[in-house]
Design a protein around this motif. Structure first.
Motif, mmCIF file in Angstrom:
data_model
loop_
_atom_site.group_PDB
_atom_site.id
_atom_site.type_symbol
_atom_site.label_atom_id
_atom_site.label_comp_id
_atom_site.label_asym_id
_atom_site.label_seq_id
_atom_site.Cartn_x
_atom_site.Cartn_y
_atom_site.Cartn_z
ATOM 1 N N PHE A 163 0.812 -1.225 0.000
ATOM 2 C CA PHE A 163 0.000 0.000 0.000
ATOM 3 C C PHE A 163 0.847 1.278 0.000
ATOM 4 O O PHE A 163 0.366 2.346 0.375
ATOM 5 C CB PHE A 163 -0.985 0.027 1.180
ATOM 6 N N LYS A 164 2.104 1.174 -0.444
ATOM 7 C CA LYS A 164 2.979 2.343 -0.514
ATOM 8 C C LYS A 164 2.933 2.951 -1.920
ATOM 9 O O LYS A 164 2.975 2.204 -2.906
ATOM 10 C CB LYS A 164 4.421 1.968 -0.168
ATOM 11 N N PRO A 165 2.886 4.285 -2.045
ATOM 12 C CA PRO A 165 2.825 4.930 -3.363
ATOM 13 C C PRO A 165 4.207 5.029 -4.000
ATOM 14 O O PRO A 165 4.754 6.108 -4.199
ATOM 15 C CB PRO A 165 2.262 6.316 -3.033
ATOM 16 N N GLU A 166 4.783 3.867 -4.307
ATOM 17 C CA GLU A 166 6.116 3.855 -4.878
ATOM 18 C C GLU A 166 6.318 2.641 -5.775
ATOM 19 O O GLU A 166 5.639 1.624 -5.636
ATOM 20 C CB GLU A 166 7.183 3.861 -3.772
ATOM 21 N N TYR A 167 7.262 2.801 -6.701
ATOM 22 C CA TYR A 167 7.666 1.710 -7.580
ATOM 23 C C TYR A 167 9.141 1.433 -7.315
ATOM 24 O O TYR A 167 9.975 2.328 -7.414
ATOM 25 C CB TYR A 167 7.455 2.079 -9.049
ATOM 26 N N GLU A 168 9.453 0.202 -6.975
ATOM 27 C CA GLU A 168 10.822 -0.183 -6.647
ATOM 28 C C GLU A 168 11.422 -1.057 -7.737
ATOM 29 O O GLU A 168 10.770 -1.986 -8.234
ATOM 30 C CB GLU A 168 10.872 -0.929 -5.316
ATOM 31 N N GLN A 169 12.666 -0.746 -8.119
ATOM 32 C CA GLN A 169 13.382 -1.556 -9.092
ATOM 33 C C GLN A 169 14.838 -1.661 -8.660
ATOM 34 O O GLN A 169 15.387 -0.731 -8.074
ATOM 35 C CB GLN A 169 13.292 -0.932 -10.488
ATOM 36 N N VAL A 170 15.462 -2.796 -8.952
ATOM 37 C CA VAL A 170 16.882 -2.962 -8.660
ATOM 38 C C VAL A 170 17.672 -2.604 -9.912
ATOM 39 O O VAL A 170 17.496 -3.214 -10.970
ATOM 40 C CB VAL A 170 17.202 -4.399 -8.206
ATOM 41 N N VAL A 171 18.515 -1.571 -9.840
ATOM 42 C CA VAL A 171 19.323 -1.104 -10.957
ATOM 43 C C VAL A 171 20.795 -1.211 -10.567
ATOM 44 O O VAL A 171 21.229 -0.602 -9.576
ATOM 45 C CB VAL A 171 18.979 0.360 -11.321
ATOM 46 N N LEU A 172 21.562 -2.012 -11.320
ATOM 47 C CA LEU A 172 22.990 -2.233 -11.016
ATOM 48 C C LEU A 172 23.176 -2.695 -9.570
ATOM 49 O O LEU A 172 24.100 -2.271 -8.871
ATOM 50 C CB LEU A 172 23.809 -0.969 -11.282
ATOM 51 N N GLY A 173 22.263 -3.552 -9.129
ATOM 52 C CA GLY A 173 22.363 -4.129 -7.792
ATOM 53 C C GLY A 173 21.899 -3.225 -6.668
ATOM 54 O O GLY A 173 21.983 -3.601 -5.500
ATOM 55 N N LYS A 174 21.388 -2.037 -7.038
ATOM 56 C CA LYS A 174 20.944 -1.093 -6.010
ATOM 57 C C LYS A 174 19.435 -0.849 -6.126
ATOM 58 O O LYS A 174 18.884 -0.810 -7.218
ATOM 59 C CB LYS A 174 21.686 0.238 -6.146
ATOM 60 N N ARG A 175 18.814 -0.673 -4.971
ATOM 61 C CA ARG A 175 17.371 -0.435 -4.903
ATOM 62 C C ARG A 175 17.072 1.009 -5.313
ATOM 63 O O ARG A 175 17.579 1.955 -4.710
ATOM 64 C CB ARG A 175 16.874 -0.703 -3.492
ATOM 65 N N VAL A 176 16.263 1.168 -6.353
ATOM 66 C CA VAL A 176 15.844 2.491 -6.813
ATOM 67 C C VAL A 176 14.332 2.598 -6.617
ATOM 68 O O VAL A 176 13.582 1.724 -7.060
ATOM 69 C CB VAL A 176 16.202 2.713 -8.298
ATOM 70 N N VAL A 177 13.890 3.637 -5.939
ATOM 71 C CA VAL A 177 12.463 3.835 -5.670
ATOM 72 C C VAL A 177 12.005 5.114 -6.353
ATOM 73 O O VAL A 177 12.615 6.172 -6.189
ATOM 74 C CB VAL A 177 12.176 3.918 -4.153
#
Length: 310
Positions: A163-177
């Protein structure tokens, strides 16, 4: 009702705003191959093909997006007897793309990975075509929470499975939100269009975007399930208490990518069932077919209204 001075200024700014990319490497490329569209800047004249695009509508299936372009052509008075709308991406079977006047209709497949690939290439296409004042709307289907089947949800905010207003992706091994903010003015304008249509129930609320159709959405009918009906009901009711009205699998990355590139975006989905009442979609085919036309009718009305006042 006339636009306020601030609203009129915002409209003017949007009309003059080009699609920006958040990638400095693109400018140095001699050729940009949009592989999954089977298009390239060296073999296609993007400004000539797409430079007049003002509205882009995306949805899961190729057949639905072809149906939408036919509907829009009729609504805008741009259809011709016996005329077909060829798939611009006929060189590939990944996605389908159709165009009539200033409207582009593109399929995106199912789930975050599929729509994300499509969006990368779509945003680059609009950039290379020097498009300005573009609005992007996802039209689709979803599972409702506490809504009658056939209700249309205009997404106020896309949220993840927590229920968080965010999209998370792992880019070059790092968490990007990234933020999943949607254009509030566009939400209001679509809601106003729904008041004008008065054809079916429409609500404005949060949409939960999940990574899966079965376990990710708390269904009990998948090949794997490690929770009870009581667990499922508690989760869905917690989602509803957090303002979630429907569940699908694309809205978070759609909102994040469009926002990052400065494009006003909205999500309009019809609900095919109330997940509090069950997991399987049991309505007859003809009923589901009519439900799926509802977002098309709302968005078609919005586009027609915008072009009439441009």
């Amino acid at each position: 009702m006339a636009l306020s001075e601030a609203g009129a200024k915002e409209d003017e700014n949007h009309r003059d705003r080009f699609v920006r990319l958040c990638n400095p490497h693109i400018a140095a490329m001699k050729e940009d191959i949009l592989y999954h569209f089977s298009l390239s800047t060296s073999t296609h004249d993007f400004p000539a093909m797409f430079g007049d695009v003002k509205f882009v509508c995306v949805g899961g299936s190729p057949s639905r997006m072809k149906s939408f372009i036919k509907y829009v052509a009729s609504e805008l008075g741009l259809d011709r007897p016996g005329e077909d709308y060829p798939n611009i991406c006929a060189g590939t079977d990944r996605y389908a793309m159709f165009k009539v006047g200033p409207v582009l209709s593109v399929s995106h497949g199912m789930g975050i990975p599929s729509i994300a690939i499509m969006l990368h290439e779509l945003l680059k296409l609009l950039h290379h075509a020097r498009c300005s004042g573009v609005t992007v709307i996802r039209i689709g289907t979803s599972g409702g929470i506490g809504l009658e089947p056939g209700s249309v949800v205009i997404t106020q905010q896309a949220v993840d499975a927590c229920f968080k207003p965010e999209y998370e992706q792992v880019v070059l091994g790092k968490r990007v939100v990234r933020s999943t903010a949607l254009d509030t003015r566009l939400v209001r304008e679509l809601a106003q269009c729904s008041e004008e249509l008065k054809e079916f129930p429409i609500v404005v609320g949060n949409t939960m975007c999940t990574l899966d159709f079965y376990e990710g959405q708390g269904r009990l009918d998948g090949a794997l399930c490690s929770y009870t009906e009581r667990d499922k009901q508690a989760y869905l009711r917690a989602a509803h208490a957090a303002g979630v009205h429907n569940i699908e699998m694309e809205s978070s990355v759609f909102a994040a990518m469009c926002s990052a590139c400065g494009l006003p975006a909205a999500v309009v989905c019809v609900t095919l069932l109330d997940r509090l009442q069950g997991d399987q979609i049991c309505s007859p085919h003809e009923v589901l077919a009519e439900y799926q036309q509802r977002p098309q009718r709302l968005v078609g009305h919005y586009i027609k209204k915008c072009l009439a006042t441009a």
